[in-house]
Each structure stands twice: as C-alpha cells, then as structure tokens.
Design a protein around this motif. Structure first.
Motif, PDB file in Angstrom:
ATOM      1  N   LEU A   1       0.848  -1.179   0.000  1.00  0.00           N
ATOM      2  CA  LEU A   1       0.000   0.000   0.000  1.00  0.00           C
ATOM      3  C   LEU A   1       0.888   1.236   0.000  1.00  0.00           C
ATOM      4  O   LEU A   1       2.007   1.195   0.526  1.00  0.00           O
ATOM      5  CB  LEU A   1      -0.923   0.054   1.228  1.00  0.00           C
ATOM      6  CG  LEU A   1      -2.127  -0.885   1.276  1.00  0.00           C
ATOM      7  CD1 LEU A   1      -2.786  -0.817   2.643  1.00  0.00           C
ATOM      8  CD2 LEU A   1      -3.126  -0.544   0.187  1.00  0.00           C
ATOM      9  N   ARG A   2       0.360   2.337  -0.536  1.00  0.00           N
ATOM     10  CA  ARG A   2       1.086   3.611  -0.503  1.00  0.00           C
ATOM     11  C   ARG A   2       0.182   4.651   0.141  1.00  0.00           C
ATOM     12  O   ARG A   2      -0.875   4.979  -0.400  1.00  0.00           O
ATOM     13  CB  ARG A   2       1.479   4.062  -1.904  1.00  0.00           C
ATOM     14  CG  ARG A   2       2.366   5.311  -1.924  1.00  0.00           C
ATOM     15  CD  ARG A   2       2.776   5.649  -3.336  1.00  0.00           C
ATOM     16  NE  ARG A   2       3.800   6.692  -3.393  1.00  0.00           N
ATOM     17  CZ  ARG A   2       3.665   7.822  -4.067  1.00  0.00           C
ATOM     18  NH1 ARG A   2       2.551   8.071  -4.732  1.00  0.00           N
ATOM     19  NH2 ARG A   2       4.650   8.709  -4.075  1.00  0.00           N
ATOM     20  N   LEU A   3       0.601   5.118   1.276  1.00  0.00           N
ATOM     21  CA  LEU A   3      -0.153   6.136   1.991  1.00  0.00           C
ATOM     22  C   LEU A   3       0.339   7.528   1.597  1.00  0.00           C
ATOM     23  O   LEU A   3       1.515   7.724   1.306  1.00  0.00           O
ATOM     24  CB  LEU A   3      -0.003   5.956   3.494  1.00  0.00           C
ATOM     25  CG  LEU A   3      -0.321   4.574   4.075  1.00  0.00           C
ATOM     26  CD1 LEU A   3      -0.212   4.602   5.585  1.00  0.00           C
ATOM     27  CD2 LEU A   3      -1.684   4.094   3.621  1.00  0.00           C
ATOM     28  N   SER A   4      -0.586   8.476   1.619  1.00  0.00           N
ATOM     29  CA  SER A   4      -0.243   9.866   1.336  1.00  0.00           C
ATOM     30  C   SER A   4      -0.841  10.763   2.406  1.00  0.00           C
ATOM     31  O   SER A   4      -1.889  10.452   2.977  1.00  0.00           O
ATOM     32  CB  SER A   4      -0.781  10.286  -0.033  1.00  0.00           C
ATOM     33  OG  SER A   4      -0.202   9.524  -1.067  1.00  0.00           O
ATOM     34  N   CYS A   5      -0.181  11.871   2.629  1.00  0.00           N
ATOM     35  CA  CYS A   5      -0.673  12.841   3.612  1.00  0.00           C
ATOM     36  C   CYS A   5      -0.370  14.236   3.084  1.00  0.00           C
ATOM     37  O   CYS A   5       0.780  14.548   2.763  1.00  0.00           O
ATOM     38  CB  CYS A   5       0.007  12.630   4.952  1.00  0.00           C
ATOM     39  SG  CYS A   5      -0.278  13.942   6.152  1.00  0.00           S
ATOM     40  N   VAL A   6      -1.407  15.042   3.010  1.00  0.00           N
ATOM     41  CA  VAL A   6      -1.254  16.435   2.605  1.00  0.00           C
ATOM     42  C   VAL A   6      -1.361  17.308   3.844  1.00  0.00           C
ATOM     43  O   VAL A   6      -2.316  17.193   4.613  1.00  0.00           O
ATOM     44  CB  VAL A   6      -2.312  16.838   1.571  1.00  0.00           C
ATOM     45  CG1 VAL A   6      -2.131  18.305   1.177  1.00  0.00           C
ATOM     46  CG2 VAL A   6      -2.223  15.949   0.341  1.00  0.00           C
ATOM     47  N   ALA A   7      -0.378  18.164   4.024  1.00  0.00           N
ATOM     48  CA  ALA A   7      -0.346  19.060   5.169  1.00  0.00           C
ATOM     49  C   ALA A   7      -0.556  20.497   4.704  1.00  0.00           C
ATOM     50  O   ALA A   7       0.014  20.917   3.697  1.00  0.00           O
ATOM     51  CB  ALA A   7       0.979  18.939   5.899  1.00  0.00           C
TER      52      ALA A   7
ATOM     53  N   HIS B   1       4.676  10.688   1.833  1.00  0.00           N
ATOM     54  CA  HIS B   1       4.187   9.363   1.460  1.00  0.00           C
ATOM     55  C   HIS B   1       4.803   8.294   2.343  1.00  0.00           C
ATOM     56  O   HIS B   1       5.891   8.471   2.900  1.00  0.00           O
ATOM     57  CB  HIS B   1       4.545   9.051   0.003  1.00  0.00           C
ATOM     58  CG  HIS B   1       3.982  10.003  -0.992  1.00  0.00           C
ATOM     59  ND1 HIS B   1       2.657  10.020  -1.344  1.00  0.00           N
ATOM     60  CD2 HIS B   1       4.587  10.987  -1.717  1.00  0.00           C
ATOM     61  CE1 HIS B   1       2.453  10.958  -2.250  1.00  0.00           C
ATOM     62  NE2 HIS B   1       3.607  11.562  -2.496  1.00  0.00           N
ATOM     63  N   LEU B   2       4.110   7.166   2.438  1.00  0.00           N
ATOM     64  CA  LEU B   2       4.674   5.985   3.080  1.00  0.00           C
ATOM     65  C   LEU B   2       4.384   4.791   2.179  1.00  0.00           C
ATOM     66  O   LEU B   2       3.226   4.381   2.053  1.00  0.00           O
ATOM     67  CB  LEU B   2       4.080   5.763   4.470  1.00  0.00           C
ATOM     68  CG  LEU B   2       4.727   4.624   5.254  1.00  0.00           C
ATOM     69  CD1 LEU B   2       6.176   4.979   5.626  1.00  0.00           C
ATOM     70  CD2 LEU B   2       3.923   4.303   6.518  1.00  0.00           C
ATOM     71  N   GLN B   3       5.417   4.292   1.537  1.00  0.00           N
ATOM     72  CA  GLN B   3       5.301   3.079   0.730  1.00  0.00           C
ATOM     73  C   GLN B   3       5.497   1.889   1.645  1.00  0.00           C
ATOM     74  O   GLN B   3       6.530   1.780   2.309  1.00  0.00           O
ATOM     75  CB  GLN B   3       6.348   3.080  -0.387  1.00  0.00           C
ATOM     76  CG  GLN B   3       6.341   1.837  -1.239  1.00  0.00           C
ATOM     77  CD  GLN B   3       5.077   1.701  -2.074  1.00  0.00           C
ATOM     78  OE1 GLN B   3       4.594   2.672  -2.651  1.00  0.00           O
ATOM     79  NE2 GLN B   3       4.522   0.492  -2.121  1.00  0.00           N
TER      80      GLN B   3
END
Length: 119
Positions: free
Chosen positions: A18-24, A81-83
């Motif tokens: 999974l690839r997580l994303s975070c927009v700040a 991101h967190l791959q």
C-alpha cells in the motif's frame, strides 16, 4: 496550526503493498522546513512513530518496518508518502502523519487512514 489529511489505506493480504499519502496545510505552516513522520495506532496499543523524514530528506524507521517501508516527501505538493511493502498482519493499524520536530508531533492530528492486513 496544521491540517493533515491522510489517504491510501485499505484491506490487503499479507505480503501485499500500500502507498499512503498525507497532505499538510495551514495558513502559517511551511511544509518544507518541518520534519514529518508517519505514526500508527493498533487497537489497544499506544500510538507509535514508524518512520520519519527530516526537512533535508534523512529518514529513520522503527526496527519492525525497516526494509519494508519507505517514507518520502514532495515539498512542492506539501505531501509525505509511506510506501509499505511485504505487509504483515501486525501492521494493521490506523496510520497518521504529523510533524516530528525535535522528536515530537504537533498537537494537531488528522483522521488517519485504516490499514488492515489479512493473513
């Protein structure tokens, strides 16, 4: 104040990715100068920092995810991101991103994104 919006979680079988994303964002928040981290909280457990990245791009990982997870940042898009590869059932948790300046998160948390790994 910073607003954090995580996405990319889901249900995956063990061994999957999974690839997580975070927009700040925030009116006074400058993403590029902040260290960022990905945290997770499993049911009945305390929230833990699993990966962090400095403003200069240096990374650190908790031992349990070393070699499987990779954190990265895109300063132009205020995104971290967190791959996550080779996922294990014990990676099941709600994942959050936050700043990680001086080893501490800001008091502002997003809603997180649920990651569930089935065996």
């Amino acid at each position: 104040q910073v607003r954090l919006v995580e996405s990319g979680g889901g249900l995956v079988q063990a061994g999957g990715s999974l690839r997580l994303s975070c927009v700040a964002s925030g009116s006074t928040f400058t993403f590029s100068i902040n260290a960022m981290g990905w945290y997770r909280q499993a049911p009945g457990k305390q929230r833990e920092l699993v990966a962090d990245i400095s403003s200069g791009g240096s990374t650190n990982y908790v031992d349990s995810v070393k070699g499987r997870f990779a954190i990265s940042r895109d300063n132009a898009r205020n995104t971290v991101h967190l791959q996550m590869n080779s996922l294990k059932p014990e990676d099941t948790a709600v994942y959050y991103c936050n700043t990680n300046n001086l080893g501490r998160p800001s008091p502002y948390w997003g809603q997180g994104t649920q990651v569930t790994v089935s065996s």
